[in-house]
Scaffold this active site. Sequence first.
Site, PDB file in Angstrom:
ATOM      1  N   LEU A  53       3.876  15.757 -25.034  1.00  0.00           N
ATOM      2  CA  LEU A  53       2.868  15.700 -23.980  1.00  0.00           C
ATOM      3  C   LEU A  53       2.138  17.023 -23.805  1.00  0.00           C
ATOM      4  O   LEU A  53       1.071  17.063 -23.187  1.00  0.00           O
ATOM      5  CB  LEU A  53       3.517  15.323 -22.639  1.00  0.00           C
ATOM      6  N   TYR A 103     -12.278  20.323 -27.282  1.00  0.00           N
ATOM      7  CA  TYR A 103     -11.057  19.646 -26.862  1.00  0.00           C
ATOM      8  C   TYR A 103     -10.790  18.430 -27.738  1.00  0.00           C
ATOM      9  O   TYR A 103      -9.682  18.236 -28.259  1.00  0.00           O
ATOM     10  CB  TYR A 103     -11.170  19.233 -25.396  1.00  0.00           C
ATOM     11  N   LYS A 107      -7.561  17.652 -30.339  1.00  0.00           N
ATOM     12  CA  LYS A 107      -6.678  16.487 -30.204  1.00  0.00           C
ATOM     13  C   LYS A 107      -6.702  15.641 -31.479  1.00  0.00           C
ATOM     14  O   LYS A 107      -5.669  15.106 -31.902  1.00  0.00           O
ATOM     15  CB  LYS A 107      -7.088  15.641 -28.994  1.00  0.00           C
ATOM     16  N   HIS A 279       8.176  -7.195  30.913  1.00  0.00           N
ATOM     17  CA  HIS A 279       9.281  -6.907  31.824  1.00  0.00           C
ATOM     18  C   HIS A 279       9.970  -8.213  32.221  1.00  0.00           C
ATOM     19  O   HIS A 279       9.399  -9.304  32.081  1.00  0.00           O
ATOM     20  CB  HIS A 279       8.756  -6.177  33.057  1.00  0.00           C
ATOM     21  N   PRO A 280      11.207  -8.143  32.730  1.00  0.00           N
ATOM     22  CA  PRO A 280      11.918  -9.369  33.128  1.00  0.00           C
ATOM     23  C   PRO A 280      11.093 -10.211  34.105  1.00  0.00           C
ATOM     24  O   PRO A 280      10.487  -9.700  35.051  1.00  0.00           O
ATOM     25  CB  PRO A 280      13.194  -8.829  33.789  1.00  0.00           C
ATOM     26  N   GLY A 281      11.030 -11.514  33.829  1.00  0.00           N
ATOM     27  CA  GLY A 281      10.311 -12.440  34.696  1.00  0.00           C
ATOM     28  C   GLY A 281       8.830 -12.541  34.417  1.00  0.00           C
ATOM     29  O   GLY A 281       8.149 -13.428  34.953  1.00  0.00           O
ATOM     30  N   VAL A 282       8.293 -11.664  33.576  1.00  0.00           N
ATOM     31  CA  VAL A 282       6.855 -11.654  33.301  1.00  0.00           C
ATOM     32  C   VAL A 282       6.509 -12.743  32.283  1.00  0.00           C
ATOM     33  O   VAL A 282       7.217 -12.956  31.305  1.00  0.00           O
ATOM     34  CB  VAL A 282       6.420 -10.274  32.772  1.00  0.00           C
TER      35      VAL A 282
END
Length: 368
Positions: A53, A103, A107, A279-282
């Site tokens: 490489l 280059y 190569k 939230h609880p109950g909502v």
Amino acid sequence: MRVLITGSQGFVGKNLVVRLGEMPGFQVLRFDRGDTLESLPGLIAMADAIVHLAGENRPKDVADFSRVNTDLTRVLCAAVSATGRKIPLVLASSTQAELDNPYGQSKRAAELAVARLVAETGNPTVIYRLPGVFGKWCKPNYNSVVATFCHNIANDLPIQINDPTTQLRLVYVDDVMAELIRSLESMAEGVRWGEVAPEYAIALGDLATQIEAFKNCRSNLVSERVGTGLTRALYSTYVSYLPPAKFAYDLPRYGDERGVFVEMLKTPDCGQFSFFTAHPGVTRGGHYHHSKTEKFLVIKGAARFGFRHVVTDETCAVFTTGETPQVVETVPGWTHDITNVGQDEMVVMLWANEIFDRAHPDTIACKV
């Protein structure tokens, strides 16, 4: 298999070292910039295979093209021949070898050196003329426009585009790794010209636009189609250039007396993801849709989902808790709501099959 990797500290080399380290039966030997040519024959004598490489693609002195790309390859081939063994060799060349520039010439000369080795010895060899390789760990502002764009955009730096119509040929580093490993595992005598697939094509301007879209998804929450192909590979590459300070980002949070609602992610054609608390109950909801559908998953707390058909008045209820993962799906034409029937805060994940459009919400208020 002891694999000698030249250029193991480069972009492709780093990926290959890591990938081979994940696999049983491979040991990596390294030859890198700064190592002496005198050490190369000893490494080759120990190697069962070689992946070459090492190369120069942006030297200060144009003569380094020949010195590194050509001369190093010739020394390597001579050392292989001197062992008297046939050592499988993989050469990473470049599509630039087709061009008449310094280059490309260097190569192409390296390819010829390897071809002579094969002609003289029958040494098993694969040559790859690689186009632009991109992916994690590629050096930005060097020789990869993908790396430069990803790094600069991820770090809020400018990019420069001279001609947006310029066409790029690209392969993804993970696909390169898969191909190199396949070659190492099945080499035959003689020379073979290998190819990495898939190969992608994209215009420079389109590349910049795509990477900018990756950045923008943190603010508009709309993800690109990052599951396959070039977009997947580019997104992975872009994210790899995020600095640690940007690993996390905030989301808008909407809250009232009922709880909070947070959108996480939107998609162009597969809806959006969010979560809310109560939230609880909502009770939340109390509406129906004509076409939109949703999937709810309670991940904490206890919920009662109420349903009523808007025409027949048929009703039903579904109870679910975070202890038992269960998706509850809303159905067009049924008004629905969700009530926290537990003692603690309820947390619910939500997927809707379309992005919420305030102009056309398809959400009609209607009590269950």
